[in-house]
Enzyme design. Structure first.
Site, PDB file in Angstrom:
ATOM      1  N   GLN A  18      40.419  28.613  47.897  1.00 48.90           N
ATOM      2  CA  GLN A  18      39.457  27.677  47.325  1.00 48.90           C
ATOM      3  C   GLN A  18      40.116  26.405  46.813  1.00 48.90           C
ATOM      4  OE1 GLN A  18      37.708  30.114  44.277  1.00 48.90           O
ATOM      5  NE2 GLN A  18      36.725  31.500  45.727  1.00 48.90           N
ATOM      6  N   HIS A  26      39.273  30.391  42.023  1.00 45.44           N
ATOM      7  CA  HIS A  26      38.728  30.039  40.711  1.00 45.44           C
ATOM      8  C   HIS A  26      39.476  28.887  40.023  1.00 45.44           C
ATOM      9  CE1 HIS A  26      36.803  34.322  40.263  1.00 45.44           C
ATOM     10  NE2 HIS A  26      36.613  33.790  41.472  1.00 45.44           N
ATOM     11  N   GLU A  69      25.298  31.641  36.133  1.00 45.74           N
ATOM     12  CA  GLU A  69      24.628  31.206  34.910  1.00 45.74           C
ATOM     13  C   GLU A  69      24.750  29.712  34.675  1.00 45.74           C
ATOM     14  OE1 GLU A  69      26.901  33.948  32.465  1.00 45.74           O
ATOM     15  OE2 GLU A  69      27.908  32.245  31.500  1.00 45.74           O
ATOM     16  N   TYR A 105      31.808  31.470  25.595  1.00 49.82           N
ATOM     17  CA  TYR A 105      30.713  31.764  26.519  1.00 49.82           C
ATOM     18  C   TYR A 105      30.840  33.130  27.189  1.00 49.82           C
ATOM     19  CZ  TYR A 105      28.781  27.346  25.361  1.00 49.82           C
ATOM     20  OH  TYR A 105      28.206  26.314  24.635  1.00 49.82           O
ATOM     21  N   TYR A 142      33.053  43.049  42.635  1.00 42.77           N
ATOM     22  CA  TYR A 142      32.672  43.061  44.048  1.00 42.77           C
ATOM     23  C   TYR A 142      32.766  44.458  44.639  1.00 42.77           C
ATOM     24  CZ  TYR A 142      32.897  38.017  43.540  1.00 42.77           C
ATOM     25  OH  TYR A 142      32.680  36.724  43.112  1.00 42.77           O
TER      26      TYR A 142
END
Length: 384
Positions: free
Chosen positions: A94, A160, A253, A263, A274
């Site tokens: 990513q 991430h 979210e 959070y 997963y």
């Protein structure tokens, strides 16, 4: 003193291109609850585009491509060669070249801010970095690029990174940082994984950040307990920062970001691993001392860029929020009563395209990027 982020007018401009891509197809008409959507391709042939930023004064747009290219686009479909002066990125998984925003004072300083994955960590690992450079007058590149923030330690093997860049009304820069798929780090205040940070445009730390002066705590931190924030934008009516992030298997979210709050990830989540097993650290959907999300999707759409609609062009869209979806391959439209989501519509689902970014253009249209090897930038509006 409040400083408004400059928005220019999106129009065609003098060409500087060495490569051009014409509109690949005619506009499409697609039914929606609020009328017929008209979707017009602006440019295709982009390699995994990640973000778009609008230049002022009829100068087009800047688009990042994840493998490491920054390009300039005009609305008539002209694509520049890659700009020079862009940092080398860690383009694995990513990772790569990610967000792009302009300085609030761009007309005076011509500063362009980039976030990207940067290598050099232990065992070949990477982390998110943010830097800025001055866009040359001929639009050929960035001069004097300087890194202003590095995610430390570097822990990612390809997952991430976050990361979105948002200037607030006072000119502070917020950066969303993923937890590098290392869950517990989101709760570690000596690390920059799983955080939203707040810095000055030059990277210095404001003295009123919530954790400044505390031992073994990174002073850049504004909030923590984030997983992988893929969208962030300033609410134009309240001036508050909104962020959306990927849950694991379920539990995407939206969060309204408030100073110093936790959070929850991975202590509180609506998702599971997963593998189908529970998140080991999770205490449940809520955990003491953590802020509940503003809105949750139990089945993850794979949220990406987020845009508040406050233009006059399409009045039925005013006060709506649009979010891209990578997994469900849709554009999500949300209606609100105050800050509460009261209605959701899924758009562009027949496209079968991963939507990576969505922005409101200065012309009042929405612009979306599709995350593909042959990705594109599309203009979306309502037929009038």
């Amino acid at each position: 003193m409040l400083r408004k982020i400059l928005l220019g007018t999106v129009c065609a401009s003098a060409l500087i291109t060495t490569a051009t891509v014409s509109l690949a197809q005619a506009s499409q008409d697609i039914k929606s609850e609020q009328g017929t959507l008209e979707v017009t391709p602006v440019v295709t042939g982009l390699e995994h585009p990640w973000a778009v930023a609008f230049l002022p004064d009829r100068q087009g747009m800047l688009v990042t491509e994840r493998p490491g290219n920054l390009r300039r686009v005009t609305v008539d479909g002209k694509l520049s060669a890659p700009l020079n002066g862009v940092p080398t990125v860690w383009a694995k998984g990513q990772g790569g070249l990610l967000d792009v925003v302009l300085s609030p004072d761009f007309k005076q300083d011509r500063m362009v801010y980039l976030s990207y994955a940067e290598g050099g960590g232990p065992d070949g690992k990477a982390g998110t970095a943010v830097g800025r450079g001055r866009l040359t007058e001929d639009f050929s590149g960035l001069k004097d690029f300087q890194v202003i923030l590095r995610q430390e330690p570097k822990l990612s093997v390809g997952n991430h990174f976050g990361s979105r860049l948002v200037f607030d009304r006072d000119g502070y820069l917020f950066v969303t940082l993923g937890e590098n798929n290392d869950r517990s780090t989101a709760q570690d205040l000596d690390k920059l994984q799983g955080k939203v940070v707040r810095i000055f445009p030059d990277g210095k730390v404001p003295k009123d950040n919530p954790f400044v002066g505390q031992a073994n705590v990174r002073p850049e931190i504004w909030t923590y307990g984030q997983r992988n924030p893929q969208g962030a934008a300033l609410n134009p009516w309240t001036g508050t920062l909104w962020e959306n992030e990927h849950g694991p298997r379920g539990g995407d979210e939206i969060n309204i970001i408030e100073r110093g709050k936790n959070y929850g990830w991975p202590l509180a989540t609506h998702g599971i691993n997963y593998s189908g097993q529970p998140i080991p650290e999770a205490e449940g959907e809520t955990a003491e001392g953590t802020a509940a999300p503003n809105h949750v999707w139990e089945k993850s759409p794979g949220l990406s860029g987020i845009a508040f609609y406050d233009a006059d062009r399409f009045k039925v869209w005013q006060h709506n929020v649009f979010i891209g979806a990578l997994v469900s391959q849709e554009l999500i439209r949300l209606e609100f009563d105050g800050d509460k989501v009261v209605h959701e519509e899924r758009l562009l689902g027949d496209w079968n395209k991963r939507i990576r970014d969505v922005r409101q253009g200065p012309d009042g249209y929405l612009y979306v990027l599709t995350d593909e090897e042959n990705g594109g930038l599309y203009k979306v509006g309502l037929k009038q």
